[in-house]
Design an enzyme around this catalytic site. Sequence first.
Site, PDB file in Angstrom:
ATOM      1  N   ALA A 288       0.816  -1.219   0.000  1.00 50.91           N
ATOM      2  CA  ALA A 288       0.000   0.000   0.000  1.00 50.91           C
ATOM      3  C   ALA A 288       0.846   1.264   0.000  1.00 50.91           C
ATOM      4  CB  ALA A 288      -0.904   0.008   1.233  1.00 50.91           C
ATOM      5  N   SER A 289       2.112   1.137   0.349  1.00 48.42           N
ATOM      6  CA  SER A 289       2.957   2.309   0.628  1.00 48.42           C
ATOM      7  C   SER A 289       3.368   3.053  -0.632  1.00 48.42           C
ATOM      8  CB  SER A 289       4.196   1.857   1.395  1.00 48.42           C
ATOM      9  OG  SER A 289       5.269   2.765   1.223  1.00 48.42           O
ATOM     10  N   THR A 290       3.131   4.361  -0.596  1.00 45.84           N
ATOM     11  CA  THR A 290       3.348   5.185  -1.786  1.00 45.84           C
ATOM     12  C   THR A 290       4.827   5.286  -2.175  1.00 45.84           C
ATOM     13  OG1 THR A 290       3.307   7.097  -0.310  1.00 45.84           O
ATOM     14  CG2 THR A 290       1.283   6.585  -1.482  1.00 45.84           C
TER      15      THR A 290
ATOM     16  N   SER B  46       7.156   3.420  -1.461  1.00 48.50           N
ATOM     17  CA  SER B  46       7.743   2.113  -1.773  1.00 48.50           C
ATOM     18  C   SER B  46       7.629   1.809  -3.263  1.00 48.50           C
ATOM     19  CB  SER B  46       7.049   1.018  -0.965  1.00 48.50           C
ATOM     20  OG  SER B  46       7.158   1.302   0.413  1.00 48.50           O
TER      21      SER B  46
END
EC number: 5.99.1.4
Lengths: 208, 208
Positions: free
Chosen positions: B11-13, B15
Site C-alpha cells: 500500500a505504501s506510496t 515504496s
Amino acid sequence: MGRIEFWFEFASTYSYPAAMRIEALADEAGHDIVWKPFLLGPVFNSQQGLTDSPFNAFPVKGRYMWRDLARVCARAGLPLETPARFPQNGLLAARCTLALPEAARAAFVKAVYAANFADGALISEPAIVSRCIVAAGENPDAIMARAGDETIKAELKANTEEAMRRGVFGSPTFFADDGEMFWGNDRLEDAFDWLAAPLQIMSIGGTR
Amino acid sequence: MGRIEFWFEFASTYSYPAAMRIEALADEAGHDIVWKPFLLGPVFNSQQGLTDSPFNAFPVKGRYMWRDLARVCARAGLPLETPARFPQNGLLAARCTLALPEAARAAFVKAVYAANFADGALISEPAIVSRCIVAAGENPDAIMARAGDETIKAELKANTEEAMRRGVFGSPTFFADDGEMFWGNDRLEDAFDWLAAPLQIMSIGGTR
C-alpha cells in the site's frame, strides 16, 4: 535571480544540516534566501494533536532519526553532539532572528543551530543567544530588547499562522518563488533545481 | 557481493519508486536483494495508535505527499495515477510474494506496485494479483493456492513481527548486511553506498 523561502524551527534536528548548507547552494545559483522562523509546537499540536516532538512521542522514530541525522551530518562534514535538551525552546532565538537586520540573519541562524546541535548548548538561555548575536556582528543588548517588542512577537505569531495556512507541517520547509513547497533537508537541492527549472509533472497532482 | 533487505508494504506510496528502482542499483553494484513483504497496518497501530495511513489521518501531510510523490516519480520517469483506493489492502499480494519462488519475486513485486500506482487497479482483487503472477512467469492458480497455506500466513506474520522488533516504522525500509537500517525511497542510494563502504560516524549514535 530567484528567491527561496526557508521556514525553520530552531529545535528541529534536520533543519540543522539544512541551515548549514543552504547559503552555499543559494550563492552558487545566485538566489536570495528569505529567513522565515516559526514555531513548530503549535503546528504539531494543531495538526496532529501532539504535545511533544513526534521523535519523543514515538520512540521508534526517534531512535532512527538520531542515527540517520548522524549519517546525514557525517556526509555533510558537520559536527553533531547530543543537544542539551530535545526539543529545545527556540522562542527567544526565533524572535531575535526577526529583530536582527536581514543581512545578519544567516550568520545568527547558523550560530544558533551550531550551539544547539554541535555544542550541546541551551539555546533558550539569553547568554547563549547573545553570543550568537555577537557572532552575527550585532549588539546583543539592542537586539534582545527589540526581540521583546510587541511587533516582533506578533511577527513570529503571524509567521506560524502563515506556515499552517500554506500547508507547512514540519521543518525545514522551503518554498520556491512560484509557491512550490519542499519539506526536509533531503529536498533542499530539489527546491533549488525547481527554481532553475520546474519539473514537468504529468501525473496526479500535476498542474503544469 | 553484499545483500540488501528490502522491507515493503504494497500500500505504501514511496515504496513504489523504491521497488521500481532497487533492482538496477543492486545489479550495478552486484548485490542481492532479499524481498521482505510485511504489513504496515499493525506496525502503525502498535507504534503510533493509528488505524489509517498517517497520510489520511493527517490530511496536511497527505496533500504534500501526493505532490511530492508526483515529483519523485517525474524525476524517476515513472508513471503515477491515483490509486483505486488509498491505502490499498496488500495482504493477498504480500502472501503471494512469499508463495512465489525467490527468482520470481522481483517481477511480481514490480507488477503489483505498477498495478497500484501506475494503473490504478485494485490490488486486493485476486484477478489483478493473478495477472501479476502471470507477469512474473508463474502459474497463478498454484501460487494463489500456496498463498493460502498456513505456513505462508505464518511467515508474513513473522515478517511483520520481525520488522517491529528491528525498529521498522515505515515502508520502504532497507537493511544493509551489517544491520544498518535506512528508511525511505530517499535513502535507497545511501543504503547501497553503505554496503560498499560504511560511513565513519564520530558523533552521537556513532558506533564505529
